[in-house]
Design a protein around this motif. Structure first.
Motif, mmCIF file in Angstrom:
data_model
loop_
_atom_site.group_PDB
_atom_site.id
_atom_site.type_symbol
_atom_site.label_atom_id
_atom_site.label_comp_id
_atom_site.label_asym_id
_atom_site.label_seq_id
_atom_site.Cartn_x
_atom_site.Cartn_y
_atom_site.Cartn_z
ATOM 1 N N GLU A 86 49.162 42.353 41.523
ATOM 2 C CA GLU A 86 48.296 42.449 40.361
ATOM 3 C C GLU A 86 48.238 41.095 39.663
ATOM 4 N N LYS A 87 47.028 40.719 39.244
ATOM 5 C CA LYS A 87 46.862 39.434 38.566
ATOM 6 C C LYS A 87 45.774 39.578 37.502
ATOM 7 N N LYS A 88 45.977 38.910 36.375
ATOM 8 C CA LYS A 88 45.016 38.952 35.290
ATOM 9 C C LYS A 88 44.043 37.777 35.428
ATOM 10 N N VAL A 89 42.750 38.093 35.464
ATOM 11 C CA VAL A 89 41.715 37.065 35.512
ATOM 12 C C VAL A 89 40.937 37.172 34.203
ATOM 13 N N PHE A 90 41.103 36.147 33.350
ATOM 14 C CA PHE A 90 40.582 36.164 31.983
ATOM 15 C C PHE A 90 41.167 37.380 31.255
ATOM 16 N N ASP A 91 40.375 38.394 30.935
ATOM 17 C CA ASP A 91 40.921 39.555 30.232
ATOM 18 C C ASP A 91 40.919 40.805 31.097
ATOM 19 N N GLN A 92 40.818 40.623 32.408
ATOM 20 C CA GLN A 92 40.677 41.749 33.313
ATOM 21 C C GLN A 92 41.796 41.763 34.355
ATOM 22 N N MET A 93 42.495 42.901 34.465
ATOM 23 C CA MET A 93 43.541 43.052 35.479
ATOM 24 C C MET A 93 42.894 43.418 36.812
ATOM 25 N N MET A 94 43.351 42.765 37.886
ATOM 26 C CA MET A 94 42.797 43.016 39.212
ATOM 27 C C MET A 94 43.916 43.126 40.232
ATOM 28 N N ILE A 95 43.633 43.845 41.305
ATOM 29 C CA ILE A 95 44.569 43.984 42.418
ATOM 30 C C ILE A 95 44.048 43.173 43.598
ATOM 31 N N PHE A 96 44.901 42.285 44.121
ATOM 32 C CA PHE A 96 44.558 41.447 45.269
ATOM 33 C C PHE A 96 45.265 41.991 46.506
ATOM 34 N N ILE A 97 44.519 42.165 47.594
ATOM 35 C CA ILE A 97 45.093 42.606 48.873
ATOM 36 C C ILE A 97 44.820 41.503 49.882
ATOM 37 N N GLU A 98 45.846 40.771 50.262
ATOM 38 C CA GLU A 98 45.679 39.613 51.140
ATOM 39 C C GLU A 98 46.492 39.771 52.420
ATOM 40 N N LYS A 99 46.129 38.940 53.432
ATOM 41 C CA LYS A 99 46.792 38.957 54.736
ATOM 42 C C LYS A 99 46.739 40.361 55.344
ATOM 43 N N SER A 100 45.543 40.961 55.288
ATOM 44 C CA SER A 100 45.394 42.322 55.804
ATOM 45 C C SER A 100 45.341 42.327 57.323
ATOM 46 N N LYS A 101 45.479 43.522 57.886
ATOM 47 C CA LYS A 101 45.527 43.678 59.336
ATOM 48 C C LYS A 101 44.254 43.147 59.996
ATOM 49 N N ASN A 102 43.106 43.501 59.426
ATOM 50 C CA ASN A 102 41.820 42.972 59.889
ATOM 51 C C ASN A 102 41.379 41.930 58.874
ATOM 52 N N SER A 103 41.395 40.680 59.270
ATOM 53 C CA SER A 103 41.130 39.592 58.317
ATOM 54 C C SER A 103 39.647 39.408 58.020
ATOM 55 N N LYS A 104 38.762 40.242 58.592
ATOM 56 C CA LYS A 104 37.323 40.091 58.384
ATOM 57 C C LYS A 104 36.906 40.689 57.037
ATOM 58 N N ALA A 105 37.445 40.126 55.989
ATOM 59 C CA ALA A 105 37.102 40.567 54.632
ATOM 60 C C ALA A 105 37.282 39.396 53.687
ATOM 61 N N ALA A 106 36.389 39.299 52.713
ATOM 62 C CA ALA A 106 36.480 38.217 51.724
ATOM 63 C C ALA A 106 35.931 38.713 50.392
ATOM 64 N N SER A 107 36.439 38.134 49.309
ATOM 65 C CA SER A 107 35.966 38.469 47.965
ATOM 66 C C SER A 107 35.690 37.175 47.205
ATOM 67 N N ILE A 108 34.744 37.239 46.299
ATOM 68 C CA ILE A 108 34.400 36.085 45.471
ATOM 69 C C ILE A 108 34.540 36.484 44.006
ATOM 70 N N ILE A 109 35.332 35.728 43.261
ATOM 71 C CA ILE A 109 35.434 35.922 41.815
ATOM 72 C C ILE A 109 34.399 35.008 41.176
ATOM 73 N N LEU A 110 33.365 35.611 40.608
ATOM 74 C CA LEU A 110 32.262 34.856 40.021
ATOM 75 C C LEU A 110 32.466 34.750 38.510
ATOM 76 N N ARG A 111 32.552 33.541 38.024
ATOM 77 C CA ARG A 111 32.754 33.308 36.590
ATOM 78 C C ARG A 111 31.443 32.907 35.923
ATOM 79 N N GLY A 112 31.371 33.134 34.637
ATOM 80 C CA GLY A 112 30.194 32.760 33.863
ATOM 81 C C GLY A 112 30.497 32.897 32.385
ATOM 82 N N SER A 113 29.736 32.194 31.563
ATOM 83 C CA SER A 113 30.046 32.178 30.136
ATOM 84 C C SER A 113 29.689 33.485 29.436
ATOM 85 N N THR A 114 28.615 34.152 29.871
ATOM 86 C CA THR A 114 28.220 35.419 29.254
ATOM 87 C C THR A 114 27.896 36.438 30.340
ATOM 88 N N ARG A 115 27.791 37.700 29.918
ATOM 89 C CA ARG A 115 27.503 38.771 30.867
ATOM 90 C C ARG A 115 26.135 38.585 31.513
#
Length: 552
Positions: A347-376
């Motif tokens: 678990e890791k906090k990104v800005f004010d949001q708690m998130m769960i990271f799952i890394e080094k998985s059995k099938n490595s064909k997966a990726a996520s992008i954390i997109l930042r921006g100043s406003t919604r």
């Protein structure tokens, strides 16, 4: 509606049915298509403008993404809805080029209307358009380049994102997209569902990052659970870890406190048995699509299990594929063979949001992008740009064919189509030439939106294409340049799909010569007033934008 047999009326349709015949029907549908194309035309290209869409709840969407605008608009006219379907299909198949597809369709309808006014029969127009479309495929193949190296993929991604609120960080964002696509690519195919984009407001766009694995935008279910689990054995559960509520009106009568205690003890025992099943399977991480009872969270915490409740279905599907686990609908069936595997879950906090990271998985064909921006609103618009880039990079990697942008393909196709039209005898020649002229709406619109003189630009482009098929409009310096050198590149699939969809929708609309509709389906006035002073039908039935109030 009645037909008369002598003096006796014969009613065929209900009395309140509206009907438009022949030229009136064609004109109404053509006008609807032209209006819709004009509505989103100003959003095309790097210098395109944005639209603000406000729904009935007051929620605001600010975007220049064609398909998003058309989805948010409350469109009622049936012919206009057909053009909306073009944009949706373009989005699903390629991911970009939605505005291009709609404005080409609008221009094809406009040119067809001019031919109809000149006395050309609609069947001849449609036949000529079909001949032109077949020739377009050949020309497009000739002017395409074979390339899918990383440099080309970067150019394709940056071209797709230009003009969509992400210019200042388009290179690092393009790098994220290309790396993510290459990460999930399998045997020349890309499953875009394996790439997850998570928006987190509160920082600069260039602070966006890629995660080598799955990202779930939830925190752990209970604070006492471990924050990090290595060598994770992951249980995926669709079943809620709760005692089911009674779904009937039955009542339980408890006559003394001991019965109440026994009832509560029984509930606790049922929950304990469900948790024991998870513990016995060897799981140390649990993702549950439904809720988890407080008592269950207590027992899971004591067992050192990191649990996440109310996980989205899309995240569950990604986890199933990435970890090799199996989504279980009944906790009693869970066994060690059903567990997924990952090197680390934390678990890791990104800005004010708690998130769960799952890394080094059995099938490595997966990726996520954390997109930042100043406003919604800014983050949401950049996400749409990333999704467009994701689609075009995937298409390029799969097909390996690109075309040079900046209006160059449309001008070159138009030039060669006119030469082809000169070789055709009969009235179909007029339709082929009209098709060619319609394609020039793309560079013309790019010039208009950049504040340039469209006549001068089109003359310069046509002259330049006598020398090279790669000459296009560089809207940033307002000149005709070699767009291959500038680096403006698009997948061939975008142009092919956009022109094909526009031509097919135009053909379908043109062939309609009779509209029979229940009253209210088309907000038309009396038949005597069905055409206004300009000869055009009234455009009632074209809804407003998401409940936007009338402009005073």
């Amino acid at each position: 509606m009645a037909q008369y047999d002598g003096n006796q009326p014969v009613f065929i349709l209900p009395e309140d049915t509206q009907r438009f015949l022949g030229r009136d029907a064609q004109r109404m549908n053509i006008t609807a298509g032209k209006i819709l194309a004009e509505t989103i035309r100003t959003t095309l290209g790097p210098k395109g403008m944005d639209k603000m869409l406000v729904d009935n709840m007051g929620d605001v969407v600010i975007t220049n993404d064609g398909v998003t605008i058309l989805r948010e608009m409350d469109i009622a006219h049936p012919a206009a809805k057909m053009l909306v379907e073009i944009a949706k299909n373009q989005e699903d198949i390629v991911g970009d080029g939605t505005t291009t597809a709609v404005i080409i369709a609008g221009e094809l309808l406009k040119k067809a209307e001019e031919l109809l006014d000149d006395g050309i029969h609609v069947t001849t127009i449609v036949r000529g358009y079909k001949q032109a479309l077949s020739k377009v495929y050949e020309i497009l193949e000739d002017i395409s380049l074979d390339s899918k190296d990383k440099d080309t993929l970067m150019k394709v991604a940056m071209t797709a994102m230009t003009g969509k609120g992400s210019e200042k960080a388009r290179e690092p964002l393009a790098e994220l997209i290309v790396n993510a696509v290459l990460k999930v690519e399998e045997e020349g195919k890309v499953d875009k569902k394996n790439i997850n984009i998570q928006r987190v407001s509160g920082a600069s766009v260039d602070e966006s990052e890629i995660v080598d694995g799955i990202l779930v935008d939830k925190g752990k279910a209970d604070l006492s659970m471990p924050k990090k689990v290595e060598n994770a054995k992951i249980a995926l559960l669709k079943y809620p870890l709760e005692v089911k509520d009674l779904e009937t009106d039955s009542k339980i009568n408890l006559t003394n406190p001991s019965q109440m205690q026994a009832f509560l003890d029984n509930e606790e025992q049922m929950i304990r048995e469900m948790v024991d099943k998870i513990i016995e399977s060897g799981a140390n991480v649990l993702f549950c699509q439904k809720g988890i009872d407080d008592m269950a969270m207590h027992y899971l915490s004591r067992a050192g299990i990191l649990a996440v409740k109310r996980t989205k279905k899309s995240d569950m599907n990604r986890l199933e594929k990435a970890t090799g686990g199996r989504i279980m609908t009944n906790v009693n069936d869970l066994s060690a063979d059903d567990l997924g595997e990952a090197g680390i879950v934390y678990e890791k906090k990104v800005f004010d949001q708690m998130m769960i990271f799952i890394e080094k998985s059995k099938n490595s064909k997966a990726a996520s992008i954390i997109l930042r921006g100043s406003t919604r609103h800014i983050t949401a618009e950049i996400e749409r740009a990333l999704e467009d880039a994701l689609g075009v990079v995937s298409a390029t990697l799969e097909d390996g064919k690109v075309v040079i942008g900046g209006g160059a393909p449309e001008i070159e196709i138009a030039r060669q189509l006119k030469e082809y039209g000169d070789s055709i005898s009969g009235r179909e020649q007029l339709s082929v030439n009209a098709f060619a002229e319609a394609l020039e709406v793309v560079p013309k619109t790019l010039a208009e939106n950049a504040g340039l003189d469209t006549i001068d630009i089109l003359v310069d482009l046509r002259a330049a294409h006598e020398q090279s098929p790669f000459m296009g409009l560089d809207v940033f310096d307002g000149e005709v340049n070699d767009m291959q050198v500038v680096g403006v590149v698009e997948p061939q699939r975008i142009k092919k799909q956009a022109i094909q969809s526009a031509a097919e929708a135009t053909e379908m609309i043109l062939r309609i010569d009779d509209i029979v509709a229940a009253r209210g389906a088309l907000e038309a006035v009396d038949k005597d007033d069905s055409l206004d002073d300009s000869g055009m039908p009234p455009m009632g039935g074209m809804g407003g934008m998401g409940g936007m109030p009338p402009m005073m």
